[in-house]
Design a protein around this motif. Structure first.
Motif, PDB file in Angstrom:
ATOM      1  N   GLY A   1      -5.546  -8.956 -19.459  1.00  0.00           N
ATOM      2  CA  GLY A   1      -5.436  -8.375 -18.139  1.00  0.00           C
ATOM      3  C   GLY A   1      -4.110  -8.638 -17.462  1.00  0.00           C
ATOM      4  O   GLY A   1      -3.397  -9.586 -17.786  1.00  0.00           O
ATOM      5  N   THR A   2      -3.794  -7.781 -16.514  1.00  0.00           N
ATOM      6  CA  THR A   2      -2.616  -7.955 -15.671  1.00  0.00           C
ATOM      7  C   THR A   2      -3.040  -7.803 -14.216  1.00  0.00           C
ATOM      8  O   THR A   2      -3.816  -6.911 -13.872  1.00  0.00           O
ATOM      9  CB  THR A   2      -1.509  -6.952 -16.050  1.00  0.00           C
ATOM     10  OG1 THR A   2      -0.336  -7.212 -15.274  1.00  0.00           O
ATOM     11  CG2 THR A   2      -1.940  -5.505 -15.826  1.00  0.00           C
ATOM     12  N   GLN A   3      -2.542  -8.691 -13.384  1.00  0.00           N
ATOM     13  CA  GLN A   3      -2.952  -8.722 -11.986  1.00  0.00           C
ATOM     14  C   GLN A   3      -2.204  -7.676 -11.175  1.00  0.00           C
ATOM     15  O   GLN A   3      -0.969  -7.603 -11.218  1.00  0.00           O
ATOM     16  CB  GLN A   3      -2.697 -10.104 -11.384  1.00  0.00           C
ATOM     17  CG  GLN A   3      -3.036 -10.216  -9.902  1.00  0.00           C
ATOM     18  CD  GLN A   3      -4.522 -10.189  -9.636  1.00  0.00           C
ATOM     19  OE1 GLN A   3      -5.285 -10.899 -10.297  1.00  0.00           O
ATOM     20  NE2 GLN A   3      -4.940  -9.378  -8.668  1.00  0.00           N
ATOM     21  N   VAL A   4      -2.950  -6.885 -10.432  1.00  0.00           N
ATOM     22  CA  VAL A   4      -2.389  -5.956  -9.463  1.00  0.00           C
ATOM     23  C   VAL A   4      -2.860  -6.394  -8.087  1.00  0.00           C
ATOM     24  O   VAL A   4      -4.064  -6.496  -7.842  1.00  0.00           O
ATOM     25  CB  VAL A   4      -2.825  -4.504  -9.730  1.00  0.00           C
ATOM     26  CG1 VAL A   4      -2.373  -3.590  -8.590  1.00  0.00           C
ATOM     27  CG2 VAL A   4      -2.266  -4.023 -11.058  1.00  0.00           C
ATOM     28  N   THR A   5      -1.922  -6.670  -7.210  1.00  0.00           N
ATOM     29  CA  THR A   5      -2.234  -7.067  -5.851  1.00  0.00           C
ATOM     30  C   THR A   5      -1.543  -6.116  -4.891  1.00  0.00           C
ATOM     31  O   THR A   5      -0.323  -5.942  -4.957  1.00  0.00           O
ATOM     32  CB  THR A   5      -1.792  -8.504  -5.570  1.00  0.00           C
ATOM     33  OG1 THR A   5      -2.405  -9.391  -6.507  1.00  0.00           O
ATOM     34  CG2 THR A   5      -2.181  -8.921  -4.159  1.00  0.00           C
ATOM     35  N   VAL A   6      -2.313  -5.514  -4.012  1.00  0.00           N
ATOM     36  CA  VAL A   6      -1.797  -4.525  -3.077  1.00  0.00           C
ATOM     37  C   VAL A   6      -1.954  -5.071  -1.668  1.00  0.00           C
ATOM     38  O   VAL A   6      -3.067  -5.363  -1.220  1.00  0.00           O
ATOM     39  CB  VAL A   6      -2.525  -3.184  -3.203  1.00  0.00           C
ATOM     40  CG1 VAL A   6      -1.888  -2.142  -2.288  1.00  0.00           C
ATOM     41  CG2 VAL A   6      -2.507  -2.708  -4.647  1.00  0.00           C
ATOM     42  N   SER A   7      -0.856  -5.197  -0.979  1.00  0.00           N
ATOM     43  CA  SER A   7      -0.863  -5.686   0.390  1.00  0.00           C
ATOM     44  C   SER A   7      -0.796  -4.523   1.360  1.00  0.00           C
ATOM     45  O   SER A   7      -0.268  -3.450   1.047  1.00  0.00           O
ATOM     46  CB  SER A   7       0.305  -6.638   0.632  1.00  0.00           C
ATOM     47  OG  SER A   7       1.547  -5.959   0.514  1.00  0.00           O
ATOM     48  N   SER A   8      -1.315  -4.736   2.553  1.00  0.00           N
ATOM     49  CA  SER A   8      -1.290  -3.716   3.590  1.00  0.00           C
ATOM     50  C   SER A   8      -0.230  -3.990   4.635  1.00  0.00           C
ATOM     51  O   SER A   8       0.125  -3.127   5.419  1.00  0.00           O
ATOM     52  CB  SER A   8      -2.659  -3.604   4.258  1.00  0.00           C
ATOM     53  OG  SER A   8      -3.029  -4.837   4.847  1.00  0.00           O
TER      54      SER A   8
ATOM     55  N   ALA B   1       0.828  -1.195   0.000  1.00  0.00           N
ATOM     56  CA  ALA B   1       0.000   0.000   0.000  1.00  0.00           C
ATOM     57  C   ALA B   1       0.867   1.252   0.000  1.00  0.00           C
ATOM     58  O   ALA B   1       1.873   1.327   0.706  1.00  0.00           O
ATOM     59  CB  ALA B   1      -0.932  -0.005   1.202  1.00  0.00           C
ATOM     60  N   GLY B   2       0.469   2.223  -0.800  1.00  0.00           N
ATOM     61  CA  GLY B   2       1.213   3.452  -0.929  1.00  0.00           C
ATOM     62  C   GLY B   2       2.164   3.482  -2.104  1.00  0.00           C
ATOM     63  O   GLY B   2       2.646   4.558  -2.483  1.00  0.00           O
TER      64      GLY B   2
END
Length: 123
Positions: free
Chosen positions: A116-123, A14-15
């Motif tokens: 598509g392309t996968q975007v995964t955002v972790s916290s 994140a960020g």
């Protein structure tokens, strides 16, 4: 055969920021408005942004305005989506599409799609 190929996704915190790319072949890229959409598991496809043939006009979903920037380089047959300040809720498959007008926000108004392309955002 028309092909749109997205790249630039990945796993980020994140960020962070990402720049997604979509490179087209099999069409006269410079004549097509282009759009970006995303779809999270179990949710419908969501319009994000679109850009006209020259890049002089853009259209953003209110939900992403200020964080997302769409641009294109017709010499490279490529449209970009710059995403800043990524949030976990941005996690989704991001797809580009070639359409009929940059003002269109409906998936059905776009003629060609990338995988598509996968975007995964972790916290």
């Amino acid at each position: 055969q028309v092909q749109l190929v997205e790249s630039g996704g990945g796993l980020v915190q994140a960020g962070a920021s990402l720049r997604l790319s979509c490179t087209a072949s099999g069409l006269t890229f410079s004549t097509y408005p282009m759009g970006w959409f995303r779809q999270a598991p179990g949710k419908e496809r969501e319009f994000l942004a679109a850009i006209n043939w020259s890049g002089g006009n853009t259209n953003y979903a209110d939900s992403v305005k200020g964080r997302f920037t769409i641009s294109r380089d017709n010499a490279k047959n490529t449209v970009y989506l710059q995403i800043n300040s990524l949030k976990p809720e941005d996690t989704a498959v991001y797809s580009c599409a070639a359409g009929r007008s940059y003002t269109y926000t409906q998936s059905s108004k776009y003629d060609y799609w990338g995988q598509g392309t996968q975007v995964t955002v972790s916290s």
